[in-house]
Motif scaffolding. Sequence first.
Motif, mmCIF file in Angstrom:
data_model
loop_
_atom_site.group_PDB
_atom_site.id
_atom_site.type_symbol
_atom_site.label_atom_id
_atom_site.label_comp_id
_atom_site.label_asym_id
_atom_site.label_seq_id
_atom_site.Cartn_x
_atom_site.Cartn_y
_atom_site.Cartn_z
ATOM 1 N N LYS A 1 16.443 11.638 -0.193
ATOM 2 C CA LYS A 1 15.763 12.866 0.219
ATOM 3 C C LYS A 1 14.566 13.148 -0.682
ATOM 4 O O LYS A 1 13.516 13.565 -0.223
ATOM 5 C CB LYS A 1 16.736 14.047 0.177
ATOM 6 N N LEU A 2 14.761 12.930 -1.960
ATOM 7 C CA LEU A 2 13.729 13.202 -2.948
ATOM 8 C C LEU A 2 12.459 12.408 -2.681
ATOM 9 O O LEU A 2 11.355 12.919 -2.806
ATOM 10 C CB LEU A 2 14.274 12.861 -4.342
ATOM 11 N N THR A 3 12.606 11.168 -2.284
ATOM 12 C CA THR A 3 11.444 10.305 -2.044
ATOM 13 C C THR A 3 11.018 10.316 -0.580
ATOM 14 O O THR A 3 10.143 9.547 -0.192
ATOM 15 C CB THR A 3 11.749 8.857 -2.474
ATOM 16 N N LEU A 4 11.642 11.176 0.223
ATOM 17 C CA LEU A 4 11.315 11.304 1.642
ATOM 18 C C LEU A 4 11.444 9.983 2.394
ATOM 19 O O LEU A 4 10.719 9.716 3.339
ATOM 20 C CB LEU A 4 9.901 11.876 1.810
ATOM 21 N N GLY A 5 12.349 9.138 1.929
ATOM 22 C CA GLY A 5 12.596 7.872 2.612
ATOM 23 C C GLY A 5 11.585 6.786 2.300
ATOM 24 O O GLY A 5 11.602 5.720 2.917
ATOM 25 N N ILE A 6 10.700 7.034 1.365
ATOM 26 C CA ILE A 6 9.655 6.059 1.043
ATOM 27 C C ILE A 6 10.257 4.750 0.550
ATOM 28 O O ILE A 6 9.755 3.676 0.875
ATOM 29 C CB ILE A 6 8.665 6.635 0.007
ATOM 30 N N THR A 7 11.346 4.826 -0.218
ATOM 31 C CA THR A 7 11.928 3.579 -0.745
ATOM 32 C C THR A 7 12.388 2.671 0.386
ATOM 33 O O THR A 7 12.166 1.461 0.341
ATOM 34 C CB THR A 7 13.110 3.862 -1.684
ATOM 35 N N ARG A 8 12.999 3.250 1.408
ATOM 36 C CA ARG A 8 13.467 2.441 2.538
ATOM 37 C C ARG A 8 12.278 1.786 3.255
ATOM 38 O O ARG A 8 12.325 0.622 3.638
ATOM 39 C CB ARG A 8 14.262 3.314 3.506
ATOM 40 N N ILE A 9 11.199 2.543 3.414
ATOM 41 C CA ILE A 9 10.000 2.004 4.060
ATOM 42 C C ILE A 9 9.405 0.887 3.220
ATOM 43 O O ILE A 9 9.049 -0.179 3.736
ATOM 44 C CB ILE A 9 8.957 3.125 4.284
ATOM 45 N N LEU A 10 9.307 1.107 1.900
ATOM 46 C CA LEU A 10 8.754 0.081 1.017
ATOM 47 C C LEU A 10 9.597 -1.187 1.047
ATOM 48 O O LEU A 10 9.071 -2.298 1.157
ATOM 49 C CB LEU A 10 8.649 0.595 -0.418
ATOM 50 N N GLU A 11 10.916 -1.015 0.938
ATOM 51 C CA GLU A 11 11.806 -2.182 0.898
ATOM 52 C C GLU A 11 11.761 -2.991 2.186
ATOM 53 O O GLU A 11 11.987 -4.195 2.167
ATOM 54 C CB GLU A 11 13.243 -1.736 0.613
ATOM 55 N N SER A 12 11.440 -2.347 3.303
ATOM 56 C CA SER A 12 11.388 -3.081 4.569
ATOM 57 C C SER A 12 9.986 -3.612 4.879
ATOM 58 O O SER A 12 9.790 -4.273 5.893
ATOM 59 C CB SER A 12 11.879 -2.196 5.713
ATOM 60 N N SER A 13 9.018 -3.311 4.018
ATOM 61 C CA SER A 13 7.649 -3.781 4.235
ATOM 62 C C SER A 13 7.482 -5.209 3.733
ATOM 63 O O SER A 13 7.928 -5.537 2.627
ATOM 64 C CB SER A 13 6.656 -2.877 3.512
ATOM 65 N N PRO A 14 6.842 -6.069 4.536
ATOM 66 C CA PRO A 14 6.635 -7.469 4.111
ATOM 67 C C PRO A 14 5.831 -7.540 2.816
ATOM 68 O O PRO A 14 4.846 -6.827 2.652
ATOM 69 C CB PRO A 14 5.845 -8.078 5.270
ATOM 70 N N GLY A 15 6.287 -8.360 1.914
ATOM 71 C CA GLY A 15 5.575 -8.581 0.650
ATOM 72 C C GLY A 15 5.925 -7.621 -0.462
ATOM 73 O O GLY A 15 5.651 -7.889 -1.621
ATOM 74 N N VAL A 16 6.510 -6.471 -0.130
ATOM 75 C CA VAL A 16 6.860 -5.502 -1.172
ATOM 76 C C VAL A 16 8.148 -5.956 -1.840
ATOM 77 O O VAL A 16 9.099 -6.380 -1.200
ATOM 78 C CB VAL A 16 7.030 -4.080 -0.588
#
Length: 135
Positions: free
Chosen positions: A19-34
């Motif tokens: 919640k704190l990161t507004l789901g950014i970690t999940r988006i980053l982890e699923s992004s190619p190359g990240v």
Amino acid sequence: MEEEASPPGLGCSKPHLEKLTLGITRILESSPGVTEVTIIEKPPAERHMISSWEQKNNCVMPEDVKNFYLMTDGFHMTWSVKLDEHIIPLGSMAINSISKLTQLTQSSMYSLPNAPTLADLEDDTHEDNLQYQNE
């Protein structure tokens, strides 16, 4: 105080961090190359630290800010990208601990000339109400 780092690849394994990161970690982890998405979380601040900060700065923190610091005394998230065989640090997001929190005062340097204030908005609402009553 000891800081706790979430292992790479786990990102926000704790619901409050998600919640704190507004789901950014999940988006980053699923992004190619990240790669290497890590969070360094700090233990919760104590209530007396918040009270002390408020007294020192002669202001009251909003409840959501107090609740944030009672949950974690700040955090630091970083991520990298993999280009060819090289891992390159790319991003960083941090919220300072309460001990490093600084009260900002409004400076004319950063405000727009003739920008409306809350008082102006309240005056406009009052004028609108008078106008409707007179019609």
